[in-house]
Write an enzyme that holds these catalytic residues in place. Structure first.
Site, PDB file in Angstrom:
ATOM      1  N   ASP A  21      36.924  38.404  36.642  1.00  0.00           N
ATOM      2  CA  ASP A  21      36.978  37.730  37.948  1.00  0.00           C
ATOM      3  C   ASP A  21      37.173  36.225  37.784  1.00  0.00           C
ATOM      4  O   ASP A  21      36.732  35.632  36.798  1.00  0.00           O
ATOM      5  CB  ASP A  21      35.667  38.027  38.710  1.00  0.00           C
ATOM      6  CG  ASP A  21      35.812  37.791  40.204  1.00  0.00           C
ATOM      7  OD1 ASP A  21      36.951  37.622  40.684  1.00  0.00           O
ATOM      8  OD2 ASP A  21      34.774  37.785  40.898  1.00  0.00           O
ATOM      9  N   HIS A  38      46.528  34.673  37.613  1.00  0.00           N
ATOM     10  CA  HIS A  38      46.686  36.050  37.115  1.00  0.00           C
ATOM     11  C   HIS A  38      47.494  36.067  35.809  1.00  0.00           C
ATOM     12  O   HIS A  38      47.175  36.810  34.891  1.00  0.00           O
ATOM     13  CB  HIS A  38      47.335  36.938  38.175  1.00  0.00           C
ATOM     14  CG  HIS A  38      46.513  37.073  39.434  1.00  0.00           C
ATOM     15  ND1 HIS A  38      45.156  37.328  39.404  1.00  0.00           N
ATOM     16  CD2 HIS A  38      46.835  36.962  40.753  1.00  0.00           C
ATOM     17  CE1 HIS A  38      44.698  37.388  40.650  1.00  0.00           C
ATOM     18  NE2 HIS A  38      45.691  37.163  41.482  1.00  0.00           N
ATOM     19  N   THR A  67      40.333  49.184  44.687  1.00  0.00           N
ATOM     20  CA  THR A  67      40.818  49.778  45.942  1.00  0.00           C
ATOM     21  C   THR A  67      40.840  48.699  47.033  1.00  0.00           C
ATOM     22  O   THR A  67      41.790  48.605  47.810  1.00  0.00           O
ATOM     23  CB  THR A  67      39.864  50.926  46.370  1.00  0.00           C
ATOM     24  OG1 THR A  67      39.748  51.837  45.285  1.00  0.00           O
ATOM     25  CG2 THR A  67      40.367  51.646  47.596  1.00  0.00           C
ATOM     26  N   ARG A  72      44.446  42.401  50.009  1.00  0.00           N
ATOM     27  CA  ARG A  72      44.865  40.996  49.807  1.00  0.00           C
ATOM     28  C   ARG A  72      46.242  40.776  50.425  1.00  0.00           C
ATOM     29  O   ARG A  72      46.952  41.738  50.713  1.00  0.00           O
ATOM     30  CB  ARG A  72      44.895  40.687  48.302  1.00  0.00           C
ATOM     31  CG  ARG A  72      43.506  40.677  47.713  1.00  0.00           C
ATOM     32  CD  ARG A  72      43.474  40.032  46.368  1.00  0.00           C
ATOM     33  NE  ARG A  72      42.095  39.981  45.896  1.00  0.00           N
ATOM     34  CZ  ARG A  72      41.704  39.348  44.820  1.00  0.00           C
ATOM     35  NH1 ARG A  72      42.578  38.706  44.065  1.00  0.00           N
ATOM     36  NH2 ARG A  72      40.425  39.335  44.470  1.00  0.00           N
ATOM     37  N   LEU A 132      40.740  51.399  19.279  1.00  0.00           N
ATOM     38  CA  LEU A 132      40.108  51.127  20.581  1.00  0.00           C
ATOM     39  C   LEU A 132      40.813  51.895  21.702  1.00  0.00           C
ATOM     40  O   LEU A 132      42.039  52.004  21.713  1.00  0.00           O
ATOM     41  CB  LEU A 132      40.207  49.620  20.865  1.00  0.00           C
ATOM     42  CG  LEU A 132      39.727  49.162  22.237  1.00  0.00           C
ATOM     43  CD1 LEU A 132      38.269  48.749  22.180  1.00  0.00           C
ATOM     44  CD2 LEU A 132      40.553  48.009  22.763  1.00  0.00           C
ATOM     45  N   ARG A 189      30.560  40.400  33.702  1.00  0.00           N
ATOM     46  CA  ARG A 189      31.354  39.882  34.833  1.00  0.00           C
ATOM     47  C   ARG A 189      31.496  38.376  34.690  1.00  0.00           C
ATOM     48  O   ARG A 189      30.510  37.661  34.490  1.00  0.00           O
ATOM     49  CB  ARG A 189      30.719  40.205  36.189  1.00  0.00           C
ATOM     50  CG  ARG A 189      31.631  39.721  37.347  1.00  0.00           C
ATOM     51  CD  ARG A 189      31.217  40.210  38.714  1.00  0.00           C
ATOM     52  NE  ARG A 189      32.243  39.857  39.711  1.00  0.00           N
ATOM     53  CZ  ARG A 189      32.502  40.531  40.820  1.00  0.00           C
ATOM     54  NH1 ARG A 189      31.799  41.603  41.101  1.00  0.00           N
ATOM     55  NH2 ARG A 189      33.439  40.135  41.656  1.00  0.00           N
ATOM     56  N   ARG A 195      27.681  40.629  41.236  1.00  0.00           N
ATOM     57  CA  ARG A 195      27.720  41.875  42.000  1.00  0.00           C
ATOM     58  C   ARG A 195      28.613  42.869  41.268  1.00  0.00           C
ATOM     59  O   ARG A 195      29.347  42.505  40.353  1.00  0.00           O
ATOM     60  CB  ARG A 195      28.207  41.642  43.436  1.00  0.00           C
ATOM     61  CG  ARG A 195      29.540  40.928  43.540  1.00  0.00           C
ATOM     62  CD  ARG A 195      29.982  40.777  44.995  1.00  0.00           C
ATOM     63  NE  ARG A 195      31.141  39.902  45.087  1.00  0.00           N
ATOM     64  CZ  ARG A 195      31.098  38.607  45.423  1.00  0.00           C
ATOM     65  NH1 ARG A 195      29.944  38.043  45.709  1.00  0.00           N
ATOM     66  NH2 ARG A 195      32.197  37.881  45.468  1.00  0.00           N
ATOM     67  N   GLU A 208      23.508  47.361  30.410  1.00  0.00           N
ATOM     68  CA  GLU A 208      22.985  45.997  30.422  1.00  0.00           C
ATOM     69  C   GLU A 208      24.054  45.121  31.075  1.00  0.00           C
ATOM     70  O   GLU A 208      25.241  45.231  30.745  1.00  0.00           O
ATOM     71  CB  GLU A 208      22.738  45.505  28.989  1.00  0.00           C
ATOM     72  CG  GLU A 208      21.710  46.310  28.229  1.00  0.00           C
ATOM     73  CD  GLU A 208      20.323  46.252  28.857  1.00  0.00           C
ATOM     74  OE1 GLU A 208      19.972  45.197  29.423  1.00  0.00           O
ATOM     75  OE2 GLU A 208      19.594  47.263  28.775  1.00  0.00           O
TER      76      GLU A 208
END
Ligand code: IPE
Ligand code: IPE
Ligand code: MG
Length: 248
Positions: A21, A38, A67, A72, A132, A189, A195, A208
């Protein structure tokens, strides 16, 4: 000294999930359009994926488009979709070189056709890679996934394949788009928001959480190492007491 050297490689999380974010705010800080953020966010994805693969993380889930992000402005959504196709296409040889398998979760049929086809092509091309697994959450929301899983289970009940009383938590695990992927031990985050934004609600039950103020385009290898180190200092009790963990 790199924080990497302090990481206990015998206690690595198998699966790290990231809510990437802050791209928009990062661009704004430079007086640029959101898409500039971006573009630079993609660079942070590359850095993070390569660092995670190198250190030995098995699964990395990246929340790339929710979703709710369909709401946007159309120009931003269109730009993001174009960036997505271009990036997946361009990065496929690097994924191959690094033995990375691509997977996706979410309602990818809602993506523009070009995007969907490129995504499927790369998923298919990398399916035998054993390093990975990079799970891209695209047009994803946990509530959407859980509702789908419930619909599938309800159909099985209706067809007489299972009894309501026999429904288990594992059954739901197996109907989610994250089927086969272990739950993330660590969720990161960026951008200071604390959130979950409809991300992996079921799978994060015992994860965690690690929050950093860094905006996603500024997230570097050292930030990943820092998050892992922080995770390694946590005591994961799973409902038990500290004393029980020591005696066991
Ligand atoms: C995250 O950055 C990327 C996506 C959600 C696609 P944002 O675009 O949400 O950036 P901010 O939060 O507005 O700064
Ligand atoms: C969450 O970020 C989704 C992704 C990172 C793809 P948002 O920026 O969309 O989340 P909110 O709206 O701030 O909760
Ligand atoms: Mg945001």
């Amino acid at each position: 000294m790199s924080k990497k050297d302090q990481i206990d490689t015998t206690k690595l999380p198998k699966h790290i999930a990231i809510i990437m974010d802050g791209n928009g705010r990062w661009a704004k800080g430079f007086g640029k359009f959101r898409i500039f953020g971006h573009y630079n966010g993609v660079k942070a994805v590359k850095t993070t994926v390569e660092a995670a693969a190198e250190i030995g993380i098995k699964y990395l889930t990246l929340y790339a488009f929710s979703t709710e992000n369909w709401n946007r402005p159309k120009t931003e959504v269109d730009d993001l979709m174009e960036l997505l196709v271009d990036t997946i296409k361009k990065e496929t040889p690097t994924l191959q070189k690094n033995n990375i398998r691509l997977m996706s979760i979410g309602n990818t049929l809602d993506l523009p056709e070009k995007c969907y086809l490129q995504l499927q092509e790369t998923i298919d091309a990398t399916k035998s890679n054993t390093g990975l697994t990079m799970v891209l959450a695209l047009s994803y929301s946990a509530k959407w996934d859980i509702v789908n899983a419930i619909k599938n289970i309800a159909t099985k009940v209706k067809n007489g394949d299972i009894l309501v009383d026999n429904i288990t938590s594992e059954m739901l695990d197996n109907e989610l788009s994250t089927k086969g992927v272990p739950d993330p031990e660590l969720m990161i985050r960026t951008s200071g928001e604390q959130r979950v934004s409809n991300f992996l609600l079921w799978e994060l039950a015992y994860s965690e959480f690690y929050f950093t103020d860094k905006l996603w385009p500024d997230f570097k290898e050292e930030d990943l190492y820092e998050a892992i180190l922080n995770y390694q200092q946590r005591e994961r009790r799973f409902g038990k007491t500290s004393e029980q963990l020591i005696t066991n």
